[in-house]
Structures are given as structure tokens and as C-alpha cells.
Design a protein around this motif. Structure first.
Motif: not given
Length: 940
Positions: A698, A711, A753, A756, A759, A769
Motif C-alpha cells: 500500500y 488514503g 477492502c 481497510n 484498520w 482505499m
């Protein structure tokens, strides 16, 4: 002697045995007679009814008479009232008549069987009572208990006999005879036992004035023996006749059954009311009803429409009333109805079985669908052949000894005559090309018995106008006006031969560019290589492929791509030497054979091609530059076979692409290894997908206004146990070409997904994301449904997902793209354009599509702020995005000067190595919630 004695004290054992035999015979007849009546018709049925009832009634009466007449006592015998005794015989016969008549019905319910058994039982009890009253000179006393027991047992036995008789109505078989005999013995024994229970219930006391000298004491005993003998004789005759009738009936049933079962036509047997009694397999097959479901239903209602059914019901009733009036006629064509409601033509014949009482009708039916079709086809064929000669589209010429006797209209038109009469009387030789007259003479003079052996011949013929045409002719021997003549059927094959030439052109030449195709190229290469081998010369095979041609096709359309291919083929042709062979084999792939050349000369030709190709092509207002990748293999160094030389040149071309495209490479031993790795990687992608070898890194994106982390962009990595960490630039194109990008893309979306969501659940600040969608993914019909399913299953809000599409996606069908993007936006998802500025498409989609973010490609950021061209482009993009109310994200930010320039000119977001490289999920967690300032400080 006591004044009151039971009759049982005077029964000899012989009479008991005789009574048992009569009981068994009578039971067998009672069980078998209803079946014989149902199986018989007409007089036979009446004979069985009369004779069987008389025999059964006589047997029942004999049972009681034998018992009462055997009564003896000391000093004399009892007298009898003969009138009462004969009356009891009448009662027994009437009971038998009534019982047999009721038992012979086709349908019997349980209540009816119980009713018949009760009637028979009461009749038997009445017979015993009448017989007891016939005793004279004796006073009768009764035991009420035993009388009731005997009466109840008699009724139960008779009810059981009715039930058993209904079970033995089926056709006779050895097993059924054995079971019936066993039941008869059991029932006969029970009836005899009940008889003597009844006799035990009677006590007789002699009258005082009895006279004992009129008869011998044992005269009634012998009379009982006589009655027993006659009873056994009558019952035995009935049983023998029944056995004989069984055989005849079994034979007739077997014969009728086999005929009905084997019949190819429908056979439906109905009674006088139209109810179906028999339904053969052919009827099941044609009508679609099973026999079990059809039997018992009304034929007119089951097999015909309502209107026809009502008409046929009335016709059946009329035929039953008057056998001489058959309303169906000898044969009727009508319309039947199958079980599924479909109608079909039907031939119907209805006949009445003679001597059947009640009347029975047999309907013979045949599906005439095929016959109707055949008749229609025959009529059509006759009409067609009648008009064949006159109206045939093919020319028909009748001739004798070469002179034309008759031609049809098509022949007149083919030979250029206004009317057929213009050709009659002329000779065929006048119309045939001189070079083909010899072939024509052979056909015209072929003996009739050999005409069928010769095939069609092709002749060149002249029309009256002098135009030369090609005809395919076939002559046959026919009778015409009573004499044998030749009939020639011709066909104008001029267009066919032209089409064959066109097909050859298509088979050996490329339709778009007019260059030789692969088939012709291989034919020419074999000859040239053979000449080179004979002369000891070398030759080169070049495999040329255009770089990024698919992108042009996808963005600007195939018509632009076709024009570009034609223009590029012209450039290639201008770069060739005289004698070189240029071919287009497929898509944007070309093959070149350069005979009698060296590696140095081949290199010069390759450089010439590359130089000419760098000139922009103007196609429909677009200035397009395409670069070729060239692979070269040498004859005979690399191979002496044409196919192998092409394969090696293809491998060398892929080597050129891997080295940066827009160049050329010669084949060597390493090329095969590189090409093999590409194939292995493609195969490994399938395994990687199954074993979940893909992982995500990421890269953070920061908001330049707030300075906060806005993001992350999900970037896929392939960690292969066999190949190690494989670069996305190496395996993504393979995934797109093989179609695996669709399942891989869905896997990336789901993993991003899920991460995210984790998190968020761990308490980190929510960030968007970003996930890339390829053109192949975006073309999937169920893309939006899949995205919605992933969001639903992972629990991630749509507002925290951003989908990045390329300009190649945006340049597709505008309506389809707009509808799909609207559906995505409706779920709260952010949409961004990735690598903006690198595509070929129009910018009109920026205002037509529901976009949120423009991502400026890193190629424009790389030289900021030192390149005036790049700074102008970036400023223009930012200004244009703001005017369209779009956010701007700059990719590839690697220096503080680039960051400051972008912040100063209003860029919304940035990402790049200056702020953060792509990291694993665990490393991202340590910087979630950080700011640009903290990232700059950590970078410094």
C-alpha cells in the motif's frame, strides 16, 4: 331311547365326508362363476348364469337335505313334507341366482360385497329353516345360542366368499387356480362345519302317533345318498365345463391381448357409454396417456376436443341403439388431442363387436401426420416437376443429333435470346467455343446406356451477342414426343469461377493490405530457401510486430487501426528490396523473407524499417506514431526449415520487446529461454491464483490542503515459491492477455477492502482505499454487482473505496461506461482517472462521466519544475480539473521541489517515494494518521 335326541347322534361318517365334498365343489363354483360371467358374452354368459346358479343352488340345498334325511332313530324313521322340502330347493336356487347376479358386476365396492354376502347368508339360513320345517312326525326344539352362532358364521362365510370371488376376477393362471382350490377347500370345510353346528342346534322329539311301517327305516338314508350323488355329479360337470371354458377364454384373451399389444395402430375398446375398457401401447405412445390413467375415462372427452367429443358421444349412443347405422362411416379423418393439448390429424374407424351383450365398441385410430405431410409433399413435388422444365432457373435444352428441338426460358436468357423460338432449329456446335467442341461432341454422342456414368462437363459458350460464358452441362436420355432425345441441363458457372478466383485471392492474400498471407508466404519461402540452399546463399526471416497497437485499437477504434495497418504495410513495402517477400500473417504481425542476404544486410534492412516507421501517420485527424519490434532468424545458421525459422524469428521479436521495443534482435540460444520463462509465468499464474500467492502493498496518498494522510493505493505483488518476487510489469500483461486479470482483480479488491476494514476495526483513522480496474475487468457485465457483493461481505462503506480506471476504459462506448460509472457512484464509491495525459482519447469524457479525481501520470511530474513543457502541462491539467470540479492527485513525487510546485499550483493530493514507498499492511499501520510534515521530516 330318550324323547329328545340331537341329530348329530345319527350321522354316519360317510355322509359327513360327502357333505364336505359338496361344500368344496360349491365353494369353488361360487368363487369362479363371477369371473366366468364377466369373461363371457351373449348366450354363453346367459348359459353360465342359468346353469351355474342352478348348480350352486342345488348344492346348497343338498347340504341340508343330506343332513336331515340321514336322521335315524330306533323303531323307524321320520317322515317329511315333500312340498316343504321342494320349497327349500326353490329358496336355495333363488338365493344363488340373486347372489351370482350381484357378484357378476364389473365394479363392486366393499359395501356391495358385504351386502351380497349378507343376502347369501340369510338365504342359506332360510334354506336350512325350510328344510327343518319339512320334517314330519317330529317336534322341533331349538337352541337359541347355537342357532345364532350358526347364522352369524353362515353370514361371515358368505361375506368372505364374496370378497374372495372379487379377488379371483383376473385371468386364470396356474397360481390363481392353486390359490382358488386352496380357498375352496378352506371355505368348503368351514361351510360343512357351520352346517353341523346348525344341526346341533335342532332337537327333535317324535310325535306319539308316529307310524313306522310305511317305509323302511333307512329309506331316507339312501335318498340322501342319491341327492349327494346327483349334487356331486352336477357340481363336477359345472367345474369341468368351467375348466374347459377357462382354457378357451385364456387362449382367446392371450390371442386378443397379443394382437392388441402388438398392433401398430391405436386400439381403444369402449363400452356402450363410451368409457374406455382397453388402451393398447400404441395408443399410449401416440396420445401420451398411460393405460392406467385412460381406462375408465370417457374416450370422447379424453382424446378429442370438447366440440368433437360431444359430437362423438352422440354418435356412439346412436351406434349402440342401431347397430346397422354406423355414423362414423368406413373410415373418418378427424383431429385428435394429445395429453399435452397438441392437436394432430387422425384416422378413426369404429366397429361394434358382434354378439357382445352389453354392446362393446372398438375404435381403431392411426396418426396420419406423416401421411398428410407425404401427401402434401407429393402434391408439391408433382406440381414442381410439372413446371420444372418450363420454369426451371437452370437452362434446359432438348436436342437430337446436335440440333435444338426445345429450350426453356432460362436457356433463352442464358444464350442471349429474347424468345426461346429464336434458338430452335439451330445447332449446339454454333454456340460452343472451338477449343471445347471436342469435349462437347463426346457428351453429345455418348450412348444412352453410358450417360449416367459421365459427370458434368464445363464448356465455354458464346451468347448470341458474342459474350463468352462458362456453362456446366449434364446430358440425359429422355422420351420427348414419343422419340428418344437428349436433354441437356446447363448451369451458368461464370460467377462461380469468378468466385473461385476470389476465394483463391482470399486464401492467399490478406484482404486488408493486399499482401500475401501466411499460406502463400510459406509456399514462396519453401521455393526460395531451396534456391538459396542450392546456391549456397544465406537468407533472413523477419518477424515484425507493432508496439502498443492494441491500445490504438481500443482507444480510437478498429477502423483507425485498419487504416494504420495499411499505411504501415506501405512503409514496409518501400523498405524492401526487389525480390524480398512481405506478408501480413495476423493482426499487427508481419513476416519478411530476405533471400540471398547476410546478417549485416539484414540489420541494414531492419534499421531502414525502424527509421521509416518513426514518421507520424495521419489517420482521420490523429497523428499516430507506432514503433515496430523486429525479430530475425538466419538460414541456414538457425534452421533450414521454414516453420522453425518463423518460430525463431517470433522468439527474437519477443526478446526485442523485453529489451524496450522499437528495435531488432537476432535469434540466439538465450531467446528460447526468455520465451520459455514467459510461458512458464503464464502457467504459474493459474497456480498462484489457486494457492493465494498474491499479496498487497500500500502506497500512502497525502492531502496537500490539510497535510493529512488521505488514503492508500493497493498495489499487487506476486511472491512465487518458484520464481521469487515477480514484478507486476512482467505478470500483469500476461494476466490481461490470458483473461486471468478478472479473478486476480477481484481477489485484489477483496483483500484491499478486508484490510481497510481491519484498520477501521483496530481504531485507525479511516482512509480511502484505491484499487485499479483494468479494461478487461471493466468490460465484465456483472462488475458492479461483484463490487457491491465484496463491500457487503467485507463490511467496508462505499465512501472508503476508490476505483482507478485508465483512459482506455474511458474511451470505450460512452453510454455503457457512463451507466456503469453511475452505478458505481450510486454506491458512494469514488472514481478516478489513472495515468491521465498518456492516452489517445478525447477529453470530452471528463464532463460526460461522473468522475472525482484526475491522477497526473508520473511522466509529467518527473522533470518538474525544471521542464517548461511539463510545468505548462501540469498547470493546464490542474486548472482544467478545477473548472470541472475535480480533485487532482500527482503520482511519482520524488523531490521536495516537485511537492512545493504542486502545492503552490493547487494540486489536491500527492503520492510518491519522497513521502513513502509502497509498504506492507503492518508497516502502513505505523504511519496511519501521520502528516506530510512528519513524512518530510522522517525522509530527511
Amino acid at each position: 331311547m330318550n324323547q329328545s335326541q340331537t341329530l348329530m347322534q345319527y350321522y354316519p361318517i360317510g355322509l359327513i365326508v360327502i357333505c364336505l365334498i359338496i361344500s368344496v365343489f360349491a365353494s369353488y363354483i361360487a368363487l369362479d362363476l363371477p369371473r366366468l360371467l364377466l369373461a363371457s358374452r351373449g348366450k354363453a354368459r346367459r348359459y353360465w348364469f342359468m346353469g351355474g346358479s342352478l348348480a350352486l343352488g342345488f348344492g346348497l340345498w343338498a347340504l341340508h337335505v343330506i343332513g336331515t334325511m340321514a336322521y335315524r332313530r330306533e323303531g323307524g324313521a321320520a317322515d317329511y313334507y315333500l312340498t316343504a322340502l321342494l320349497s327349500s330347493l326353490g329358496v336355495a336356487i333363488l338365493v344363488a341366482f340373486a347372489c351370482i347376479g350381484l357378484s357378476a358386476r364389473r365394479e363392486m365396492s366393499a359395501a356391495q360385497m358385504v351386502r351380497n354376502g349378507l343376502l347369501l347368508g340369510l338365504g342359506v339360513c332360510g334354506t336350512h329353516a325350510a328344510g327343518a320345517l319339512a320334517l314330519d312326525q317330529a317336534r322341533i326344539a331349538y337352541s337359541p345360542t347355537l342357532v345364532c352362532v350358526a347364522a352369524v358364521l353362515t353370514i361371515l362365510v358368505c361375506v368372505s366368499m364374496q370378497i374372495l370371488a372379487s379377488r379371483f376376477r383376473s385371468p386364470v393362471s396356474p397360481l390363481s387356480r392353486l390359490v382358488k382350490a386352496a380357498c375352496s377347500i378352506a371355505m368348503g370345510t368351514i361351510i360343512a362345519a357351520v352346517q353341523y353346528v346348525g344341526m346341533i342346534a335342532l332337537r327333535l322329539s317324535p310325535l306319539a302317533s308316529v307310524s313306522t311301517d310305511e317305509f323302511e327305516p333307512n329309506i331316507y338314508f339312501w335318498l340322501a345318498i342319491g341327492v349327494a350323488g346327483w349334487s356331486i355329479l352336477v357340481l363336477g360337470i359345472v367345474m369341468l365345463c368351467a375348466n374347459f371354458a377357462d382354457r378357451r377364454i385364456a387362449q382367446q384373451v392371450a390371442l386378443n391381448g397379443s394382437l392388441i399389444e402388438a398392433a401398430s395402430d391405436c386400439i381403444v375398446v369402449i363400452d356402450a357409454s363410451g368409457r374406455i375398457m382397453e388402451f393398447n401401447p400404441a395408443a399410449e405412445r401416440i396420445f401420451g396417456h398411460r393405460r392406467e390413467a385412460a381406462v375408465g375415462r370417457f374416450m370422447p372427452e379424453l382424446l378429442f376436443t370438447t366440440l368433437l367429443g360431444d359430437s362423438y358421444r352422440e354418435a356412439i349412443a346412436r351406434y349402440v341403439r342401431d347397430p346397422g347405422d354406423n355414423p362414423f362411416g368406413e373410415r373418418t379423418e378427424t383431429t385428435g388431442m394429445r395429453a399435452d393439448g397438441t392437436m394432430f390429424p387422425l384416422e378413426l374407424t369404429v366397429t361394434r363387436i358382434r354378439k357382445a351383450d352389453p354392446p362393446i365398441l372398438v375404435a381403431f385410430m392411426r396418426d396420419i401426420t406423416e401421411r398428410r405431410r407425404a401427401e402434401a409433399a407429393l402434391r408439391e413435388s408433382e406440381e414442381r416437376y410439372r413446371k420444372l422444365v418450363h420454369y426451371s432457373p437452370d437452362p434446359v435444352i432438348v436436342h437430337l443429333n446436335g440440333m435444338i428441338l426445345f429450350v426453356n426460358s432460362a436457356a433463352a436468357v442464358t444464350l442471349g435470346a429474347k424468345e426461346p423460338e429464336e434458338l430452335m432449329g439451330r445447332f449446339l456446335a454454333d454456340f460452343i467455343h472451338p477449343d471445347d467442341r471436342e469435349i462437347a461432341e463426346i457428351g453429345l454422342n455418348t450412348p444412352p446406356n453410358r450417360l449416367s456414368e459421365s459427370g458434368p462437363a464445363e464448356l465455354r459458350c458464346y451468347k448470341l451477342s458474342g459474350e463468352l460464358i462458362d456453362l456446366e452441362v449434364k446430358s440425359i436420355f429422355v422420351k420427348w414426343n414419343g422419340r428418344g432425345v437428349m436433354q441437356t441441363i446447363a448451369r451458368d458457372v461464370t460467377a462461380k469461377k469468378q468466385a473461385a478466383q476470389t476465394i483463391r485471392q482470399m486464401a492467399y492474400y490478406d484482404r486488408l493490405t493486399g499482401l500475401p498471407n501466411r499460406n502463400l508466404f510459406l509456399e514462396l519461402v519453401h521455393g526460395h530457401l531451396r534456391q538459396c540452399a542450392e546456391g549456397g546463399a544465406e537468407a533472413a526471416v523477419m518477424f515484425i510486430d507493432l508496439d502498443r497497437f492494441k491500445t490504438i485499437n481500443d482507444t480510437l477504434g478498429h477502423h483507425v487501426g485498419d487504416e494504420l495497418l495499411k499505411a504501415f504495410s506501405g512503409v514496409l513495402a518501400s523498405s524492401m528490396r526487389k525480390g524480398d517477400i512481405l506478408s501480413r500473417i495476423a493482426g499487427d504481425e508481419f513476416l519478411v523473407l530476405v533471400p540471398s542476404t547476410t546478417e549485416s544486410e539484414a540489420s541494414d534492412i531492419a534499421r531502414t524499417i525502424l527509421s521509416h516507421a518513426n514518421t507520424p501517420f495521419m489517420i482521420e485527424g490523429h497523428s499516430l506514431i507506432v514503433t515496430p519490434s523486429i525479430g530475425i532468424s538466419m538460414f541456414p545458421k538457425d534452421s533450414e526449415e521454414a516453420e522453425e525459422l518463423i518460430k525463431y524469428a517470433d522468439a527474437a521479436m519477443y526478446r526485442t520487446k523485453e529489451l524496450g521495443k522499437n528495435g531488432y534482435s537476432f535469434y540466439d540460444s538465450n531467446v528460447r529461454t526468455i520465451s520459455s520463462r514467459e510461458m512458464q509465468l503464464e502457467q504459474g499464474l493459474h497456480k498462484a491464483l489457486e494457492q493465494d500467492e498474491f499479496l498487497l502493498h500500500y502506497q500512502p496518498r497525502f492531502d496537500l490542503h490539510s497535510g493529512r494522510m488521505a488514503g492508500v493505493e493497493a498495489l499487487v505483488r506476486w511472491h512465487s515459491p518458484e520464481y521469487g518476487m515477480v514484478s507486476p510489469a512482467e505478470f500483469i500483461p500476461l494476466a490481461e492477455e490470458s483473461g486471468l486479470i478478472v479473478p486476480i482483480g477481484e481477489l485484489i479488491l477483496r483483500k484491499a477492502c478486508e484490510q481497510n476494514r481491519r484498520w477501521i476495526d483496530a481504531g485507525y483513522p479511516p482512509v480511502r482505499m484505491a484499487v485499479n480496474l483494468s479494461l478487461v475487468q471493466f468490460r465484465q457485465a456483472h462488475l458492479v454487482d461483484r463490487i457491491e457483493q465484496v463491500l457487503r461481505e467485507t463490511g467496508l462503506p462505499g465512501e472508503l473505496l476508490e476505483l482507478e480506471i485508465t483512459e482506455s476504459v474511458a474511451s470505450q462506448n460512452e453510454r455503457a461506461v457512463a451507466e456503469r460509472l453511475q452505478a458505481v457512484k450510486a454506491r458512494g464509491i469514488t472514481v478516478s482517472i489513472d495515468d491521465f495525459g498518456t492516452g489517445y482519447s478525447s477529453l470530452s469524457y471528463l464532463r460526460q462521466y461522473p468522475l472525482d479525481v484526475l491522477k497526473i501520470d508520473r511522466s509529467f511530474i518527473r522533470n518538474l519544475p525544471h521542464s517548461s513543457d511539463d510545468t505548462a502541462i501540469v498547470q493546464a491539467i490542474i486548472a482544467m480539473a478545477h473548472s470541472l470540479h475535480l480533485s487532482v492527485c500527482a503520482e511519482g513525487v520524488e523531490t521536495k521541489e516537485q511537492l512545493d510546485f504542486l502545492r503552490e499550483h493547487g494540486c489536491s493530493e500527492v503520492q510518491g517515494y519522497y513521502l513513502s514507498k509502497p509498504k506492507a499492511a503492518e508497516e502502513i499501520e505505523t504511519i496511519l494518521g501521520t502528516t506530510i510534515a512528519s513524512r518530510i521530516e522522517s525522509a530527511s
